[in-house]
Design an enzyme around this catalytic site. Sequence first.
Site, PDB file in Angstrom:
ATOM      1  N   LYS A  10       0.808  -1.222   0.000  1.00  0.00           N
ATOM      2  CA  LYS A  10       0.000   0.000   0.000  1.00  0.00           C
ATOM      3  C   LYS A  10       0.849   1.285   0.000  1.00  0.00           C
ATOM      4  O   LYS A  10       2.062   1.237   0.232  1.00  0.00           O
ATOM      5  CB  LYS A  10      -0.922  -0.021   1.234  1.00  0.00           C
ATOM      6  CG  LYS A  10      -1.957  -1.148   1.208  1.00  0.00           C
ATOM      7  CD  LYS A  10      -2.939  -1.012   2.380  1.00  0.00           C
ATOM      8  CE  LYS A  10      -3.943  -2.142   2.409  1.00  0.00           C
ATOM      9  NZ  LYS A  10      -4.927  -1.972   3.492  1.00  0.00           N
ATOM     10  N   PHE A  58     -15.608   3.604   7.040  1.00  0.00           N
ATOM     11  CA  PHE A  58     -14.249   3.983   6.654  1.00  0.00           C
ATOM     12  C   PHE A  58     -13.995   3.892   5.146  1.00  0.00           C
ATOM     13  O   PHE A  58     -12.871   4.111   4.678  1.00  0.00           O
ATOM     14  CB  PHE A  58     -13.212   3.133   7.410  1.00  0.00           C
ATOM     15  CG  PHE A  58     -13.397   1.632   7.266  1.00  0.00           C
ATOM     16  CD1 PHE A  58     -12.921   0.953   6.153  1.00  0.00           C
ATOM     17  CD2 PHE A  58     -14.035   0.902   8.262  1.00  0.00           C
ATOM     18  CE1 PHE A  58     -13.070  -0.417   6.013  1.00  0.00           C
ATOM     19  CE2 PHE A  58     -14.198  -0.481   8.133  1.00  0.00           C
ATOM     20  CZ  PHE A  58     -13.714  -1.138   7.008  1.00  0.00           C
ATOM     21  N   ARG A  86      -2.247 -14.255   4.901  1.00  0.00           N
ATOM     22  CA  ARG A  86      -2.933 -13.499   5.959  1.00  0.00           C
ATOM     23  C   ARG A  86      -2.188 -13.634   7.289  1.00  0.00           C
ATOM     24  O   ARG A  86      -2.100 -12.684   8.068  1.00  0.00           O
ATOM     25  CB  ARG A  86      -4.397 -13.917   6.058  1.00  0.00           C
ATOM     26  CG  ARG A  86      -5.183 -13.459   4.821  1.00  0.00           C
ATOM     27  CD  ARG A  86      -6.653 -13.712   4.911  1.00  0.00           C
ATOM     28  NE  ARG A  86      -7.332 -12.817   5.828  1.00  0.00           N
ATOM     29  CZ  ARG A  86      -7.689 -11.567   5.530  1.00  0.00           C
ATOM     30  NH1 ARG A  86      -7.411 -11.040   4.364  1.00  0.00           N
ATOM     31  NH2 ARG A  86      -8.329 -10.838   6.419  1.00  0.00           N
ATOM     32  N   THR A  92      -5.251  -6.919  11.005  1.00  0.00           N
ATOM     33  CA  THR A  92      -5.540  -5.675  10.274  1.00  0.00           C
ATOM     34  C   THR A  92      -5.060  -4.449  11.039  1.00  0.00           C
ATOM     35  O   THR A  92      -4.461  -3.541  10.474  1.00  0.00           O
ATOM     36  CB  THR A  92      -7.068  -5.556  10.039  1.00  0.00           C
ATOM     37  OG1 THR A  92      -7.513  -6.762   9.409  1.00  0.00           O
ATOM     38  CG2 THR A  92      -7.410  -4.373   9.173  1.00  0.00           C
ATOM     39  N   ARG A 103       2.765  -6.512   9.275  1.00  0.00           N
ATOM     40  CA  ARG A 103       2.112  -5.332   9.871  1.00  0.00           C
ATOM     41  C   ARG A 103       2.698  -4.994  11.235  1.00  0.00           C
ATOM     42  O   ARG A 103       2.763  -3.817  11.612  1.00  0.00           O
ATOM     43  CB  ARG A 103       0.601  -5.567   9.945  1.00  0.00           C
ATOM     44  CG  ARG A 103      -0.059  -5.448   8.565  1.00  0.00           C
ATOM     45  CD  ARG A 103      -1.480  -5.903   8.607  1.00  0.00           C
ATOM     46  NE  ARG A 103      -2.211  -5.641   7.360  1.00  0.00           N
ATOM     47  CZ  ARG A 103      -3.304  -6.274   6.999  1.00  0.00           C
ATOM     48  NH1 ARG A 103      -3.808  -7.234   7.779  1.00  0.00           N
ATOM     49  NH2 ARG A 103      -3.916  -5.989   5.871  1.00  0.00           N
ATOM     50  N   ASN A 113      -1.827   0.286   6.827  1.00  0.00           N
ATOM     51  CA  ASN A 113      -1.356  -0.999   7.353  1.00  0.00           C
ATOM     52  C   ASN A 113      -0.520  -1.790   6.344  1.00  0.00           C
ATOM     53  O   ASN A 113      -0.415  -3.007   6.433  1.00  0.00           O
ATOM     54  CB  ASN A 113      -2.512  -1.816   7.935  1.00  0.00           C
ATOM     55  CG  ASN A 113      -3.537  -2.219   6.902  1.00  0.00           C
ATOM     56  OD1 ASN A 113      -3.447  -1.808   5.754  1.00  0.00           O
ATOM     57  ND2 ASN A 113      -4.500  -3.043   7.292  1.00  0.00           N
ATOM     58  N   HIS A 116      -2.246  -5.538   1.753  1.00  0.00           N
ATOM     59  CA  HIS A 116      -3.566  -6.156   1.650  1.00  0.00           C
ATOM     60  C   HIS A 116      -3.375  -7.572   1.116  1.00  0.00           C
ATOM     61  O   HIS A 116      -2.486  -7.800   0.293  1.00  0.00           O
ATOM     62  CB  HIS A 116      -4.452  -5.378   0.663  1.00  0.00           C
ATOM     63  CG  HIS A 116      -5.679  -6.121   0.239  1.00  0.00           C
ATOM     64  ND1 HIS A 116      -6.848  -6.096   0.968  1.00  0.00           N
ATOM     65  CD2 HIS A 116      -5.904  -6.956  -0.807  1.00  0.00           C
ATOM     66  CE1 HIS A 116      -7.745  -6.867   0.374  1.00  0.00           C
ATOM     67  NE2 HIS A 116      -7.189  -7.402  -0.706  1.00  0.00           N
TER      68      HIS A 116
HETATM   69  P1  CMP Z   1      -7.413  -4.477   4.032  1.00  0.00           P
HETATM   70  O1  CMP Z   1      -6.971  -5.851   4.400  1.00  0.00           O
HETATM   71  O2  CMP Z   1      -6.788  -3.861   2.837  1.00  0.00           O
HETATM   72  O3  CMP Z   1      -9.007  -4.482   3.832  1.00  0.00           O
HETATM   73  C1  CMP Z   1      -9.807  -3.336   4.055  1.00  0.00           C
HETATM   74  C2  CMP Z   1      -9.069  -2.248   4.759  1.00  0.00           C
HETATM   75  O4  CMP Z   1      -9.859  -1.301   5.413  1.00  0.00           O
HETATM   76  C3  CMP Z   1      -8.203  -2.825   5.858  1.00  0.00           C
HETATM   77  O5  CMP Z   1      -7.132  -3.538   5.287  1.00  0.00           O
HETATM   78  C4  CMP Z   1      -7.827  -1.576   6.638  1.00  0.00           C
HETATM   79  O6  CMP Z   1      -6.639  -0.975   6.174  1.00  0.00           O
HETATM   80  C5  CMP Z   1      -8.983  -0.622   6.327  1.00  0.00           C
HETATM   81  N1  CMP Z   1      -9.712  -0.215   7.530  1.00  0.00           N
HETATM   82  C6  CMP Z   1      -9.853   1.050   7.953  1.00  0.00           C
HETATM   83  N2  CMP Z   1     -10.570   1.094   9.087  1.00  0.00           N
HETATM   84  C7  CMP Z   1     -10.917  -0.174   9.384  1.00  0.00           C
HETATM   85  C8  CMP Z   1     -11.664  -0.773  10.441  1.00  0.00           C
HETATM   86  N3  CMP Z   1     -12.220  -0.043  11.418  1.00  0.00           N
HETATM   87  N4  CMP Z   1     -11.803  -2.105  10.424  1.00  0.00           N
HETATM   88  C9  CMP Z   1     -11.267  -2.863   9.435  1.00  0.00           C
HETATM   89  N5  CMP Z   1     -10.544  -2.341   8.410  1.00  0.00           N
HETATM   90  C10 CMP Z   1     -10.359  -1.011   8.373  1.00  0.00           C
END
Ligand code: CMP
Length: 139
Positions: A10, A58, A86, A92, A103, A113, A116
């Site tokens: 990212k 979000f 994962r 996350t 991460r 983060n 993905h």
């Molecule tokens: P990703 O695995 O790319 O999938 C969706 C993304 O939403 C996640 O990583 C986070 O970077 C982002 N995100 C932002 N806020 C939240 C939240 N409250 N819960 C989960 N994902 C979030």
Amino acid sequence: MTERTLSIIKPDATQRNITGDINSMIEAAGFAIIAQKMLKLTFEQAKKFYEVHSDKPFYEDLCKFLSSAPVIVQVLEKENAILDYRKLMGATNPINAEVGTIRNRFAISVDQNSVHGSDAKETAVSEINFFFSDIELVG
Ligand code: CMP
């Protein structure tokens, strides 16, 4: 069973010049990077990619962030690639990410983060097809 998963490095990571460090962790964990390219997504493209999250509070910020700077999209291949990637990414929210995960080492926040990864077989197929044609998969 050999599987493929989509990974995105990212904007927070491309902007800190740590894409090589992340690829080293991916390769050390036994994944083959069978396709990879750098893209600067538009806001509309990011919205399409993250459409599954369109009902989340979000969503807009997430799409703004993903389109804020270049990303590296890549296809990773190994046995159990989806679940194993994962695990390698970690939780996350980096506060909850275990030591040894990408991460834990690099993520700044739940938004920024660093990586993905696809969350299931069906999403892996659709996310890979979102960015790559068959001719670009060289594994
Ligand atoms: P990703 O695995 O790319 O999938 C969706 C993304 O939403 C996640 O990583 C986070 O970077 C982002 N995100 C932002 N806020 C939240 C939240 N409250 N819960 C989960 N994902 C979030």
